[in-house]
Design an enzyme around this catalytic site. Structure first.
Site, mmCIF file in Angstrom:
data_model
loop_
_atom_site.group_PDB
_atom_site.id
_atom_site.type_symbol
_atom_site.label_atom_id
_atom_site.label_comp_id
_atom_site.label_asym_id
_atom_site.label_seq_id
_atom_site.Cartn_x
_atom_site.Cartn_y
_atom_site.Cartn_z
ATOM 1 N N SER A 211 -10.029 21.235 26.005
ATOM 2 C CA SER A 211 -10.896 20.247 26.652
ATOM 3 C C SER A 211 -11.259 19.136 25.661
ATOM 4 O O SER A 211 -10.381 18.397 25.230
ATOM 5 C CB SER A 211 -12.133 20.943 27.233
ATOM 6 O OG SER A 211 -12.769 20.138 28.198
ATOM 7 N N ASP B 104 -9.208 22.728 33.204
ATOM 8 C CA ASP B 104 -9.830 22.832 31.881
ATOM 9 C C ASP B 104 -9.649 24.225 31.286
ATOM 10 O O ASP B 104 -10.029 25.233 31.886
ATOM 11 C CB ASP B 104 -11.329 22.529 32.043
ATOM 12 C CG ASP B 104 -12.047 22.323 30.728
ATOM 13 O OD1 ASP B 104 -11.751 23.041 29.757
ATOM 14 O OD2 ASP B 104 -12.925 21.449 30.668
#
Length: 307
Positions: free
Chosen positions: A43, A195
């Site tokens: 991320s 993510d």
């Protein structure tokens, strides 16, 4: 000494904290993080893999976050275009009912499948990668890995690693940053990825097969010492506690395999500076300056205790 660098998820404020932690590590070790044998990012950590893997140094990252001159335009533009502190109105459909029904996935990972599909556009990531990486290519670092999570199965994939599906840096970074409910998943090789932080804040254990001598783990969404949260931070702490346990297990696995691990994560002062919303960029300057102080102290303390 074969050393790996792991940078976990954490949003806008986790990124500001990470810059302070990188400064502390570079100073203490006399080591340029760009020279790590492997870079692993999730991320917000994927942004740092892009930056470090493209040759942007820690000093330039610090200057960029402080708004100082002499920083390349691509980095300055990227920071100026950070996402708003609240997500745009999402689409009216579940993100992944397949993931929500998976009995072999962790509870919080499954819950992300019930979040709506995000409507945010990752232009801030696309522009950064386009400016630093050849079209359709990868950063020049020989082992730069970016973690995404298969949004239907919950499987973690380290794009850039030998066993991962082929992907461009742009798609991999956008997938790794695809926060459910905020940004839409990204299709790579016929699979949807979200993510990587929905499965693990760091995925440090993915480095186990490499047999590294040492791994530096920067985990903005974990905390060994969270202090006593108040107000909305109590809600945020529920997520942070779960993520901390995952990092605990990954670090323990690395150490059991004979790898030395330096782990840094935010302490009480850092968390007070961050507040409950990890995307609230208004707090970024305060978080950075706090991290510069606390991370330096933490590195000194852990180095001394190791003897």
């Amino acid at each position: 000494m074969r050393r790996g660098l792991v940078i976990g998820c954490g949003g806008t404020l986790g990124a500001a904290w990470t810059v302070g932690a990188l400064v502390a590590v570079e100073e203490a070790f006399g080591w340029d993080p760009r020279t790590a044998d492997v870079l692993l990012g999730t991320s917000a950590g994927a942004e740092f893999v892009t930056l470090l893997g493209s040759g942007v140094g820690v000093g330039e990252l610090l200057d960029a976050h402080r708004g100082l001159p002499g920083v390349r335009d691509a980095v300055s533009r990227h920071l100026a275009a950070a996402p708003h502190r609240f997500p745009p109105l999402p689409h009216a459909r579940f993100g992944s009912l397949k993931l929500a029904r998976r009995r072999d996935a962790a509870g919080m990972t499954r819950l992300t499948g019930l979040l709506p599909v995000g409507s945010g556009h990752p232009a801030f990531l696309i522009d950064l990668v386009d400016a630093l990486v050849p079209a359709g290519g990868w950063v020049k670092h020989p082992a730069a890995w970016v973690v995404g999570c298969d949004y239907d199965t919950g499987e973690r994939v380290a794009f850039g690693s030998p066993t991962a599906p082929t992907a461009s840096m742009k798609d991999a970074v956008c997938a790794s940053w695809a926060v459910p409910g905020w940004f839409p998943p990204v299709e790579i090789d016929g699979r949807r990825f979200a993510d990587g932080g929905i499965a693990s804040p760091t995925s440090a254990d993915l480095l186990l097969p490499l047999g590294l001598d040492e791994v530096v783990v920067l985990a903005p969404m974990a905390s060994v010492d969270p202090g006593r949260p108040k107000g909305l931070r109590r809600v945020e702490q529920l997520v942070r506690t779960r993520m901390s346990r995952l990092v605990d297990a990954e670090v323990a696995a690395l150490r059991a395999a004979g790898t030395k691990v330096l782990r840094l994560d935010p302490g009480p002062e850092d968390l007070a500076a961050m507040g409950p919303n990890f995307m609230d960029g208004r707090r970024a300057a305060r978080v950075l300056e706090t991290s510069l102080r606390t991370s330096r102290a933490a590195v000194r303390d852990r180095t001394v205790r190791k003897g």
